[in-house]
Every structure is written in C-alpha cells, then in structure tokens.
Scaffold this motif. Sequence first.
Motif, PDB file in Angstrom:
ATOM      1  N   MET A   1       0.907  -1.296  -0.038  1.00 28.06           N
ATOM      2  CA  MET A   1      -0.047   0.113  -0.106  1.00 28.06           C
ATOM      3  C   MET A   1       0.975   1.035   0.033  1.00 28.06           C
ATOM      4  O   MET A   1       1.851   1.151   0.576  1.00 28.06           O
ATOM      5  N   ASN A   2       0.450   2.123  -0.648  1.00 27.80           N
ATOM      6  CA  ASN A   2       1.095   3.481  -0.676  1.00 27.80           C
ATOM      7  C   ASN A   2       0.674   4.718   0.038  1.00 27.80           C
ATOM      8  O   ASN A   2      -0.240   5.349  -0.457  1.00 27.80           O
ATOM      9  N   TYR A   3       0.952   4.615   1.355  1.00 25.90           N
ATOM     10  CA  TYR A   3       0.430   5.601   2.301  1.00 25.90           C
ATOM     11  C   TYR A   3       1.676   6.785   2.427  1.00 25.90           C
ATOM     12  O   TYR A   3       2.715   6.533   2.329  1.00 25.90           O
ATOM     13  N   LYS A   4       1.143   7.967   2.753  1.00 27.67           N
ATOM     14  CA  LYS A   4       2.191   8.993   3.264  1.00 27.67           C
ATOM     15  C   LYS A   4       1.712   9.460   4.438  1.00 27.67           C
ATOM     16  O   LYS A   4       0.918  10.084   4.967  1.00 27.67           O
ATOM     17  N   ILE A   5       2.293   8.494   5.397  1.00 22.22           N
ATOM     18  CA  ILE A   5       1.921   8.939   6.851  1.00 22.22           C
ATOM     19  C   ILE A   5       2.715   9.735   7.362  1.00 22.22           C
ATOM     20  O   ILE A   5       4.024  10.272   7.358  1.00 22.22           O
ATOM     21  N   GLU A   6       2.095  10.705   8.266  1.00 20.79           N
ATOM     22  CA  GLU A   6       2.799  11.981   8.978  1.00 20.79           C
ATOM     23  C   GLU A   6       2.765  11.306  10.460  1.00 20.79           C
ATOM     24  O   GLU A   6       1.614  10.932  10.973  1.00 20.79           O
ATOM     25  N   PHE A   7       3.838  11.676  11.053  1.00 22.45           N
ATOM     26  CA  PHE A   7       3.721  11.246  12.646  1.00 22.45           C
ATOM     27  C   PHE A   7       4.149  12.726  13.258  1.00 22.45           C
ATOM     28  O   PHE A   7       4.827  13.426  13.074  1.00 22.45           O
ATOM     29  N   ARG A   8       3.235  13.097  14.343  1.00 25.53           N
ATOM     30  CA  ARG A   8       3.397  14.295  15.160  1.00 25.53           C
ATOM     31  C   ARG A   8       2.934  14.280  16.526  1.00 25.53           C
ATOM     32  O   ARG A   8       1.932  13.281  16.766  1.00 25.53           O
ATOM     33  N   ARG A   9       3.508  15.055  17.376  1.00 29.16           N
ATOM     34  CA  ARG A   9       2.965  15.014  18.699  1.00 29.16           C
ATOM     35  C   ARG A   9       1.764  15.997  18.796  1.00 29.16           C
ATOM     36  O   ARG A   9       1.702  17.183  18.386  1.00 29.16           O
ATOM     37  N   LEU A  10       0.741  15.480  19.602  1.00 30.18           N
ATOM     38  CA  LEU A  10      -0.496  16.542  19.737  1.00 30.18           C
ATOM     39  C   LEU A  10      -0.261  17.416  20.566  1.00 30.18           C
ATOM     40  O   LEU A  10       0.726  17.388  21.550  1.00 30.18           O
ATOM     41  N   GLN A  11      -0.739  18.607  20.494  1.00 33.58           N
ATOM     42  CA  GLN A  11      -0.661  19.842  21.411  1.00 33.58           C
ATOM     43  C   GLN A  11      -2.109  20.397  21.610  1.00 33.58           C
ATOM     44  O   GLN A  11      -2.984  19.951  21.056  1.00 33.58           O
ATOM     45  N   THR A  12      -2.005  21.628  22.328  1.00 36.62           N
ATOM     46  CA  THR A  12      -3.194  22.275  22.652  1.00 36.62           C
ATOM     47  C   THR A  12      -3.717  22.799  21.157  1.00 36.62           C
ATOM     48  O   THR A  12      -2.952  23.303  20.257  1.00 36.62           O
ATOM     49  N   GLY A  13      -5.199  22.502  20.840  1.00 37.30           N
ATOM     50  CA  GLY A  13      -5.658  22.774  19.502  1.00 37.30           C
ATOM     51  C   GLY A  13      -5.981  21.598  19.169  1.00 37.30           C
ATOM     52  O   GLY A  13      -6.824  21.634  17.845  1.00 37.30           O
ATOM     53  N   ASP A  14      -5.316  20.374  19.327  1.00 38.81           N
ATOM     54  CA  ASP A  14      -5.625  19.307  18.664  1.00 38.81           C
ATOM     55  C   ASP A  14      -6.525  18.152  19.358  1.00 38.81           C
ATOM     56  O   ASP A  14      -6.529  16.960  19.361  1.00 38.81           O
ATOM     57  N   GLU A  15      -7.338  18.920  20.066  1.00 39.19           N
ATOM     58  CA  GLU A  15      -8.714  18.144  20.766  1.00 39.19           C
ATOM     59  C   GLU A  15      -9.228  17.188  19.970  1.00 39.19           C
ATOM     60  O   GLU A  15      -9.464  15.926  20.388  1.00 39.19           O
ATOM     61  N   GLN A  16      -9.675  17.456  18.732  1.00 38.11           N
ATOM     62  CA  GLN A  16     -10.392  16.683  17.964  1.00 38.11           C
ATOM     63  C   GLN A  16      -9.611  15.245  17.612  1.00 38.11           C
ATOM     64  O   GLN A  16     -10.093  14.232  17.590  1.00 38.11           O
ATOM     65  N   SER A  17      -8.275  15.546  17.256  1.00 35.74           N
ATOM     66  CA  SER A  17      -7.432  14.459  17.028  1.00 35.74           C
ATOM     67  C   SER A  17      -7.434  13.598  18.256  1.00 35.74           C
ATOM     68  O   SER A  17      -7.408  12.407  17.786  1.00 35.74           O
ATOM     69  N   LEU A  18      -7.304  14.048  19.514  1.00 37.12           N
ATOM     70  CA  LEU A  18      -7.019  13.358  20.463  1.00 37.12           C
ATOM     71  C   LEU A  18      -8.490  12.265  20.965  1.00 37.12           C
ATOM     72  O   LEU A  18      -8.448  11.432  21.186  1.00 37.12           O
ATOM     73  N   SER A  19      -9.498  12.892  20.557  1.00 36.07           N
ATOM     74  CA  SER A  19     -10.720  12.427  20.564  1.00 36.07           C
ATOM     75  C   SER A  19     -10.787  11.284  19.523  1.00 36.07           C
ATOM     76  O   SER A  19     -11.525  10.154  19.917  1.00 36.07           O
ATOM     77  N   GLU A  20     -10.470  11.365  18.255  1.00 34.92           N
ATOM     78  CA  GLU A  20     -10.522  10.385  17.339  1.00 34.92           C
ATOM     79  C   GLU A  20      -9.530   9.350  17.688  1.00 34.92           C
ATOM     80  O   GLU A  20      -9.669   8.098  17.463  1.00 34.92           O
ATOM     81  N   LEU A  21      -8.405   9.718  18.376  1.00 33.22           N
ATOM     82  CA  LEU A  21      -7.376   8.566  18.867  1.00 33.22           C
ATOM     83  C   LEU A  21      -8.131   7.811  20.144  1.00 33.22           C
ATOM     84  O   LEU A  21      -8.070   6.392  20.020  1.00 33.22           O
ATOM     85  N   VAL A  22      -8.860   8.465  20.831  1.00 33.59           N
ATOM     86  CA  VAL A  22      -9.754   7.639  21.755  1.00 33.59           C
ATOM     87  C   VAL A  22     -10.679   6.536  21.153  1.00 33.59           C
ATOM     88  O   VAL A  22     -10.929   5.553  21.614  1.00 33.59           O
ATOM     89  N   GLU A  23     -11.302   6.962  20.255  1.00 32.74           N
ATOM     90  CA  GLU A  23     -12.215   6.190  19.316  1.00 32.74           C
ATOM     91  C   GLU A  23     -11.281   5.028  18.671  1.00 32.74           C
ATOM     92  O   GLU A  23     -12.125   4.020  18.739  1.00 32.74           O
ATOM     93  N   LEU A  24     -10.178   5.357  18.112  1.00 28.88           N
ATOM     94  CA  LEU A  24      -9.458   4.155  17.631  1.00 28.88           C
ATOM     95  C   LEU A  24      -9.063   3.236  18.813  1.00 28.88           C
ATOM     96  O   LEU A  24      -9.120   1.859  18.554  1.00 28.88           O
ATOM     97  N   TYR A  25      -8.976   3.498  19.887  1.00 24.93           N
ATOM     98  CA  TYR A  25      -8.369   2.866  21.181  1.00 24.93           C
ATOM     99  C   TYR A  25      -9.615   2.045  21.317  1.00 24.93           C
ATOM    100  O   TYR A  25      -9.686   0.747  21.744  1.00 24.93           O
ATOM    101  N   ASN A  26     -10.767   2.763  21.542  1.00 26.44           N
ATOM    102  CA  ASN A  26     -11.938   1.818  21.789  1.00 26.44           C
ATOM    103  C   ASN A  26     -12.057   0.714  20.903  1.00 26.44           C
ATOM    104  O   ASN A  26     -12.515  -0.271  21.350  1.00 26.44           O
ATOM    105  N   GLN A  27     -11.903   0.856  19.357  1.00 32.51           N
ATOM    106  CA  GLN A  27     -12.058   0.056  18.666  1.00 32.51           C
ATOM    107  C   GLN A  27     -10.949  -1.224  18.841  1.00 32.51           C
ATOM    108  O   GLN A  27     -11.402  -2.390  18.764  1.00 32.51           O
ATOM    109  N   ALA A  28      -9.763  -0.851  18.968  1.00 32.32           N
ATOM    110  CA  ALA A  28      -8.780  -1.684  19.054  1.00 32.32           C
ATOM    111  C   ALA A  28      -8.864  -2.530  20.421  1.00 32.32           C
ATOM    112  O   ALA A  28      -8.551  -3.780  20.110  1.00 32.32           O
ATOM    113  N   PHE A  29      -9.098  -1.879  21.444  1.00 31.88           N
ATOM    114  CA  PHE A  29      -9.212  -2.530  22.817  1.00 31.88           C
ATOM    115  C   PHE A  29     -10.662  -3.112  23.127  1.00 31.88           C
ATOM    116  O   PHE A  29     -10.899  -3.349  24.378  1.00 31.88           O
ATOM    117  N   GLU A  30     -11.503  -2.937  22.196  1.00 38.35           N
ATOM    118  CA  GLU A  30     -12.865  -3.261  22.556  1.00 38.35           C
ATOM    119  C   GLU A  30     -13.338  -2.731  23.947  1.00 38.35           C
ATOM    120  O   GLU A  30     -13.942  -3.604  24.640  1.00 38.35           O
TER     121      GLU A  30
END
Length: 150
Positions: A1-30
């Motif tokens: 697969m051909n992805y362009k993955i970006e890695f970064r540390r979240l900071q103030t203002g990234d609340e939506q991204s952290l909420s999305e990560l929690v949803e991903l955790y919910n899926q992964a950890f049931e």
Amino acid sequence: MNYKIEFRRLQTGDEQSLSELVELYNQAFETSDQVNTKGVSNLLANPHFICLVAFDCQQVIGGLTAYELEMYNQSSPSVYVYDLAVAASYQRQGIGTRLFQEMIDYCKRYQITDLFVQADAEDQHAIQFYHKIGGEESMTFHFTFRPFQP
C-alpha cells in the motif's frame, strides 16, 4: 500500500485528533471510553502528557499516549506508555514500530533513561510486538484499586 503517513505530537488545539485517537483505542481494545472534553484539553496542555499520532491524509490511524513521571530517586523522569494502537487496516506496516521509535527518540532527546509499558499476559500480540522492537520483559504484578465508585 502506498500511504504518506505523518507522525506528530499533539498539542493544545488538537482536541479533535485526541478524541479520534480515543475512538481508535475503543475499537482496538474493545472498550467504550467516553471522551471528557475538558480532560482532553487539560491533557494536551500538560507538558508531562505525550501523545504521538500517525495520520494518513489527516485521518488518525494510530497513536501512542504516555506520561512523564517525576522520580525521587533519579535525575530524569521515567516515561510510562499507557496506550498504543494502530487501526486494523494499517497494522503490520511498521506504524506501531515507528510510533514507539518516536517515543524512544523523545526519551533520548530529553535524556530520559527509563521507558516502560505494560502488557496483559493474555495479549500475546502486544507481548510479541514489544519483544520484536527490543523491549526487555520483567515479571511484575499490577494491582488496581478503585477508592471511589461514582
């Protein structure tokens, strides 16, 4: 697969991204953890909270959350990796390894000598992953106390 993955540390203002990560955790950890909006903002403002996220086209596809713990018996803090997960469709492509390597690089940059993570004994996938990336296993017991039950 051909992805362009970006890695970064979240900071103030990234609340939506952290909420999305929690949803991903919910899926992964049931699990079904609910996002505390105020808590998310406080976490992102806390310099001792580390949240590294992998994005594909601004979509959260993986992440790692960790905490710096000030220690009384050493000059640098320890870092505890609390959660690490990658979306199912992106697994086994090096994204989890890269997230953990980003955490290792962070520790090197700040001269943090103690980085640890726990894995449940029944989670053989996690145990194999941490062995593969160079983790040293130690036999410990984890005790949970719930002093307040709402």
